[in-house]
Design an enzyme around this catalytic site. Structure first.
Site, mmCIF file in Angstrom:
data_model
loop_
_atom_site.group_PDB
_atom_site.id
_atom_site.type_symbol
_atom_site.label_atom_id
_atom_site.label_comp_id
_atom_site.label_asym_id
_atom_site.label_seq_id
_atom_site.Cartn_x
_atom_site.Cartn_y
_atom_site.Cartn_z
ATOM 1 N N ASP A 1 0.821 -1.203 0.000
ATOM 2 C CA ASP A 1 0.000 0.000 0.000
ATOM 3 C C ASP A 1 0.857 1.256 0.000
ATOM 4 O OD1 ASP A 1 -2.432 1.203 -0.052
ATOM 5 O OD2 ASP A 1 -3.019 0.694 1.995
ATOM 6 N N LYS B 1 -11.457 5.192 -9.250
ATOM 7 C CA LYS B 1 -10.254 4.355 -9.227
ATOM 8 C C LYS B 1 -10.021 3.689 -10.572
ATOM 9 C CE LYS B 1 -12.790 0.406 -7.250
ATOM 10 N NZ LYS B 1 -12.779 -0.678 -6.267
ATOM 11 N N HIS C 1 -4.218 6.864 -3.713
ATOM 12 C CA HIS C 1 -4.041 5.553 -3.089
ATOM 13 C C HIS C 1 -3.578 4.596 -4.188
ATOM 14 C CE1 HIS C 1 -7.124 6.673 0.180
ATOM 15 N NE2 HIS C 1 -7.290 7.605 -0.755
#
Length: 610
Positions: free
Chosen positions: A349, A434, A480
């Site tokens: 991550d 995303k 992210h």
């Protein structure tokens, strides 16, 4: 209005009706639920005291063949709701079909389809006659809770597939057989890579030493790339206060996918003394009257707190924080699947905090990283899914104007990849759109892996800032990203992609030395020692087995390189090489082999199995 099915979907949907027809002929007491087509075939759910066996599947297939041969016509019958209730009761299928009737919107036409003696509540569509079903096969039996709710009765689901042509069916069945051979649960057990133990818990992976090597090699690989892209490594705890996830929105937006909160001991004792009910406890948690802790479902709130722990100027940005962070999600037991669907997993991550002007470049950097990962591992056939918000849904948080900017940035970046992409409205995370990567493996199956998300909303929810060139506070944008997605899922995919035959750099055991006899054991041991000294994972097989058995054991253990040494090799300082990938001379100087294998490892070469 229901969309018209494709011709293949019609074949598969019709096959599910033929399946139900055959089951009722053999088991008239069976109660029917639903039987839709799927991306790979069809299924039908049955409530029946008799437990289906694979012998039953053969008998059902034979009966289905009879139904098809009868060339029954599929007839659509449109009725009122009152007539539908009467027809369902007449055929004795009210237990589940009345509920399915209630699911049909009031303004939709209610219809049944009849083929031969079989009648089913169904919107369609179907082929005209059963003889249009040219190639079908029943595949498996599974349990399936009614409506997918584990509080409901578990039904028996029969899966099958169907194709327009027999050769297409044959090709698909061949792929299924290859998939079974490569199943990561089977290969992982045989190779000793991982273990799942009921005493530990379903969906929780125990990485065994060999599996840990594969995982560590992948982490080292991605870490090298992170250093090149100037990421900073961080570490965060496995639990956090519930309020943190209320602020982020993960609680309650993802509440059903999380483990229950952990309550402080003193608070729990006080509630027990008051004889408080479970509903009181739940209400107090939701209102904040009692604080609890949560097994973290996401790493991002903690990374935000690291960012917010000190002031930042626009000169500091972008700030890139990376972590191999373990998170926990609640999955129903029926959805768990080896390493690919688990309850605890480690993400590669990272979260990037940047200005709006930097956003496009940062997204591009994330996409470049994904391309490096896929290219190194031979996964160059992939497509992209762009997940956008549904403007009519209330599940998304934040300013619509910021959503527009985030979606525009993602669209612009995806165009640079030069690969097919589709846009799916309503599939975005609650805080931002995303990019998901769908990879096709070596036998043609598709897997959803890495993701990149653009987020204008969490910086607002946590009220984080940086000081701009105008000396005023400004809101950063977050990105992210996780190229692997989940180490567990990614390793499960790699096991199946390679069938356990990892390239040398990833293989848990890279070289095995096989002495022909004890006379050359010392020479074999010296080779193993030399390889280990250079960082090669090498072992020697010094058992008294015959050479053929030793070679066979190395093949079963999927060791990519074996070195056979006898008296002649010992005298000349050579080795006889057996390799899945080697193109060179079968016998060579040991130093020559050592140079080659170190190159394979250091360059992370993707060899093609011979």
């Amino acid at each position: 209005m229901k969309e018209q099915m494709t011709p293949l979907e019609e074949i598969r949907h019709s096959s599910s009706h033929v399946l139900a027809t055959a089951v009722l002929r053999l088991f008239p007491e069976a109660k029917l639920d639903i039987g839709p087509p799927t991306d790979t075939g069809f299924y039908y759910d049955f409530d029946l005291d008799h437990k289906f066996t694979y012998d039953d599947l053969e008998k059902i297939e034979e009966e289905m063949a009879k139904v098809i041969k009868e060339n029954q016509r599929f007839e659509r019958i449109e009725v009122s709701r009152e007539e539908a209730v009467k027809m369902i009761k007449e055929i004795g299928q009210e237990e589940y079909k009345l509920g399915r009737l209630d699911d049909i919107p009031e303004d939709d036409q209610v219809s049944f389809y009849r083929n031969g003696e079989f009648l089913d509540l169904c919107a369609g569509s179907h082929v005209n006659y059963t003889k249009k079903i040219k190639a079908f096969k029943l595949l498996s039996i599974a349990g399936a809770y009614h409506r997918g709710d584990e509080n409901n009765k578990q039904l028996q689901r029969i899966y099958g597939t169907a194709f327009a042509k027999k050769q297409e069916l044959a090709d698909y069945l061949e792929q299924l057989e290859e998939s079974r051979k490569r199943d990561h649960r089977r290969v992982g057990k045989d190779m000793g890579l991982f273990h799942i133990d009921e005493a530990v818990g379903q969906g929780l992976i125990l990485w065994k030493p060999k599996g840990a090597i594969v995982r560590q090699e992948l982490q080292d690989f991605i870490s090298e790339q992170l250093i090149k892209q100037e990421y900073s490594q961080v570490f965060t705890p496995h639990i956090g206060k519930l309020g943190l996830y209320k602020t982020s929105g993960h609680f309650p937006y993802y509440q059903e996918s999380q483990f229950p909160p952990l309550i402080e001991r003193d608070s729990l004792a006080d509630l027990a003394a008051e004889n408080a009910s479970c509903s009181t406890l739940t209400n107090n948690l939701e209102t904040g009257d009692i604080e609890g802790y949560l097994l973290k479902p996401m790493n991002c709130p903690m990374h935000i707190k690291i960012y917010d722990s000190e002031p930042h100027s626009y000169r500091d940005l972008p700030i890139r924080l990376a972590e191999f962070g373990t998170v926990y999600r609640w999955e129903q037991s029926g959805e768990l699947n080896g390493m690919t669907r688990v309850r605890g997993f480690t993400q590669d991550d990272a979260h990037i905090f940047c200005t709006e002007e930097q956003l496009q470049g940062e997204i591009q950097g994330c996409l470049d990283l994904v391309k490096i990962v896929f290219g190194t591992l031979g996964m160059e056939e992939y497509s992209v899914r762009v997940s956008l918000r549904d403007p009519n849904s209330d599940k998304y948080v934040g300013d619509p104007a910021n959503w527009d900017k985030a979606e525009a940035a993602i669209r612009e970046a995806v165009k640079t990849l030069g690969v097919p992409f589709v846009e799916e409205e309503g599939e975005a995370a609650f805080y931002g759109p995303k990019i998901d990567f769908v990879v096709k493996d070596v036998i043609g199956r598709e897997w959803q892996l890495g993701t990149v998300q653009v987020d204008y909303n969490l910086p607002v929810r946590f009220d984080i800032n940086y000081t701009g060139s105008d000396n005023k506070p400004h809101r950063p944008v977050m990105v992210h990203r996780a190229p692997f997605g989940s180490m567990e899922r990614f390793c499960g995919l790699l096991i199946e992609h390679f069938g356990g035959d990892f390239p040398t750099w990833l293989a848990p055991e890279q070289v095995r030395v096989l002495p022909i006899s004890d006379k050359v054991r010392d020479y074999a041991e010296s080779l193993v020692a030399q390889l280990k000294a250079n960082g090669v994972r090498a072992t020697g097989d010094y058992n008294s087995d015959k050479l053929g058995a030793k070679i066979r054991n190395a093949e079963l253990d999927k060791v990519p390189n074996t070195l056979i040494v006898g008296e002649r090799e010992a005298e000349e300082g050579k080795v006889s090489v057996r390799s899945r990938f080697h193109d060179g001379k079968p016998t060579m100087l040991f130093e020559e082999f050592e140079t080659q294998v170190l190159q394979l490892i250091n360059e992370r070469t993707l060899q093609i199995k011979k």
